[in-house]
Design a protein around this motif. Structure first.
Motif, short mmCIF file in Angstrom:
data_model
loop_
_atom_site.label_atom_id
_atom_site.label_comp_id
_atom_site.label_asym_id
_atom_site.label_seq_id
_atom_site.Cartn_x
_atom_site.Cartn_y
_atom_site.Cartn_z
N UNK A 287 -1.04 -9.46 6.27
CA UNK A 287 -1.69 -9.38 7.44
C UNK A 287 -3.04 -10.57 7.20
N UNK A 288 -3.48 -10.65 5.84
CA UNK A 288 -4.80 -11.51 5.66
C UNK A 288 -4.25 -13.09 5.64
N UNK A 289 -3.01 -13.08 4.93
CA UNK A 289 -2.47 -14.54 4.72
C UNK A 289 -2.20 -15.15 6.08
N UNK A 290 -1.56 -14.35 7.04
CA UNK A 290 -1.26 -15.13 8.57
C UNK A 290 -2.34 -15.42 9.11
N UNK A 291 -3.36 -14.80 8.93
CA UNK A 291 -4.88 -15.14 9.70
C UNK A 291 -5.29 -16.48 9.39
N UNK A 300 4.30 -21.33 13.95
CA UNK A 300 5.35 -20.50 13.49
C UNK A 300 5.14 -20.36 11.92
N UNK A 301 5.57 -19.03 11.76
CA UNK A 301 5.48 -18.83 10.39
C UNK A 301 6.47 -17.78 9.74
N UNK A 302 7.08 -18.02 8.67
CA UNK A 302 7.95 -17.13 8.11
C UNK A 302 7.70 -15.80 7.66
N UNK A 303 8.52 -14.68 8.05
CA UNK A 303 8.09 -13.40 7.49
C UNK A 303 9.19 -12.58 6.92
N UNK A 304 10.21 -13.47 6.48
CA UNK A 304 11.44 -13.00 5.79
C UNK A 304 12.30 -12.18 6.91
N UNK A 305 13.17 -11.48 6.59
CA UNK A 305 13.94 -10.60 7.44
C UNK A 305 14.45 -9.11 7.10
N UNK A 322 4.61 -7.22 12.80
CA UNK A 322 3.61 -6.77 13.50
C UNK A 322 2.37 -7.46 13.37
N UNK A 323 2.00 -8.01 12.20
CA UNK A 323 0.93 -8.75 12.09
C UNK A 323 0.74 -9.86 12.95
N UNK A 324 1.91 -10.65 13.02
CA UNK A 324 1.90 -11.89 13.69
C UNK A 324 1.48 -11.54 15.38
N UNK A 325 2.06 -10.28 15.48
CA UNK A 325 1.82 -9.95 17.15
C UNK A 325 0.42 -9.35 17.63
#
Length: 414
Positions: A287-291, A300-305, A322-325
């Motif tokens: 959550x902190x990283x993607x911000x 676009x950013x990877x989130x694994x699967x 969910x953090x990306x959304x």
């Protein structure tokens, strides 16, 4: 005065109030002893504040051993700290130096992880954020109402530009939406960057002129800054729509420079993520990283699967998606990239856990290794997502679609 807030998960053998005060002091106006210049007036304006301490579990074994600490009990806690925006203004490298920096080296902690952060609304006037995001990537690919389906060129390295272009041609004709370089491929002796771009874009442009569908190809521009900018311009001149950046390799400043050019969607690959996140009490949470990368402008950013080939749990992947959304500064949308050992079978659990189609679903072997070839591999993924969104089970979807049925026969026992 506006403030930035950060939440940490910590572990310490010291009293929580003392450890939290050390954290705040080390990352603002203080040092290991009082100094004459740190007046009460200066601290009131520039010192970090401990806003909240929530005690959690007590453990007898430190998460990260320290030779300087005697055996004892170790208190875990959540700590919320804030800083005046005056301390770093709108400087992302200084921001991350403040929120992380030397914290991981402090003797007072046997564990510390940055969990989340909040920036004030004024950041929206200084950082444009993603130029394209979810809607822009949909517009560039012409895909609506379903996930973008993508793949990665394999073998990772070793093929000449003409060989890569042949694979791209098969994928383009199969109806793929997105293709990317592997993060290991940049500009190698047998595949110079400009030659690879030219060969691939000749295939993509020809198909676009013939069918009206332009496949998005993420060329890995990661390099030294001047070379990255040259690579970026090469992609633009060839008619490309996307560039890939290895985020942890080029850093915030490098990624932001590329994002600021504004002509291409930026695919953010997080290779090296495990180094930052795998330990439960060290590094940074997504959550902190993607911000941080959204502020830099990554689209676009990877989130694994789900059920991925790496160490990350399904619950962690769900939190990342969910953090990306979640909205950031009134917009700044970012497209989550679901990848790592995916085939159509994981679509059902992915959609059940995170019911959205606003994602890029990446499968390498799940497409390239399909028994019917790449064309059937692409169709199988499209069929899987159609079944998942329509409420069908995996078995019902396999019965309805022969290409997906063949995928289940090949990958279902993975």
């Amino acid at each position: 005065m506006e403030r930035i807030y950060a939440e940490y998960f910590i572990e310490t053998p010291f009293p929580l109030e003392k450890a939290a005060a050390t954290l705040a002091g080390e990352q603002s106006s203080g040092t290991f002893v009082p100094v004459p210049g740190e007046t009460e007036e200066l601290k009131a304006r520039f010192a970090a504040r401990v806003e909240l301490i929530e005690a959690l579990e007590v453990v007898s074994t430190p998460s990260i051993p320290s030779e300087k600490l005697a055996p004892g009990k170790y208190q875990q806690a959540r700590v919320r700290v804030s800083w005046s925006i005056e301390n770093f203004g709108y400087n992302l490298p200084t921001l991350i130096s403040t929120l992380q920096g030397n914290l991981y080296e402090l003797t007072q902690f046997t564990g510390l992880k940055l969990m989340d952060l909040e920036v004030p609304d004024s950041y929206a006037t200084h950082f444009r954020g993603p130029k394209f995001g979810v809607e822009g990537c949909r517009r560039l690919t012409g895909v609506e109402g379903r996930p973008l389906i993508g793949t990665i060129i394999k073998p990772s390295i070793g093929m000449a530009p003409a060989d890569t272009a042949e694979i791209v041609k098969a994928l383009v004709e199969a109806g793929i939406d997105f293709i990317k370089d592997d993060e290991l491929m940049s500009s190698s002796a047998n595949s110079p960057f400009a030659e690879r771009v030219s060969a691939i874009m000749a295939v993509i442009n020809e198909c676009a002129e013939r069918t009206g569908k332009k496949v998005m190809y993420a060329f890995n521009v990661s390099d030294e800054l001047d070379a990255m900018l040259r690579n970026y311009e090469t992609v633009v001149k060839a008619g490309g729509t996307c560039a890939m950046v290895s985020l942890n390799s080029v850093g915030l400043a490098g990624a932001k420079k590329i994002c600021d050019q504004g002509a291409l969607a930026i695919h953010g690959h997080r290779n090296g993520w495990g180094m930052m996140n795998r330990h439960p009490l060290l590094g940074i949470e997504f959550p902190a990283y993607q911000k941080l990368w959204r502020l830099a402008g990554v689209d676009q950013i990877h989130v694994n699967g789900i059920d991925n080939k790496f160490w990350e749990s399904d619950d962690s992947v769900v939190r990342s998606m969910e953090a990306c959304g979640k909205p950031l500064l009134g917009g700044y949308s970012v497209l989550p990239v679901v990848s790592s050992g995916q085939w159509g079978g994981q679509a059902f659990e992915t959609y059940r856990r995170v019911p959205t189609v606003d994602l890029l679903y990446m499968a390498g072997g799940g497409i390239m290794g399909h028994p019917g070839g790449p064309s059937d591999g692409v169709r199988a993924l499209q069929q899987a997502w159609n079944g998942a969104v329509s409420g069908l089970s995996l078995e019902e979807t396999a019965d309805a679609y022969p290409e997906f049925g063949a995928s289940v026969e090949k990958f279902g026992k993975k």
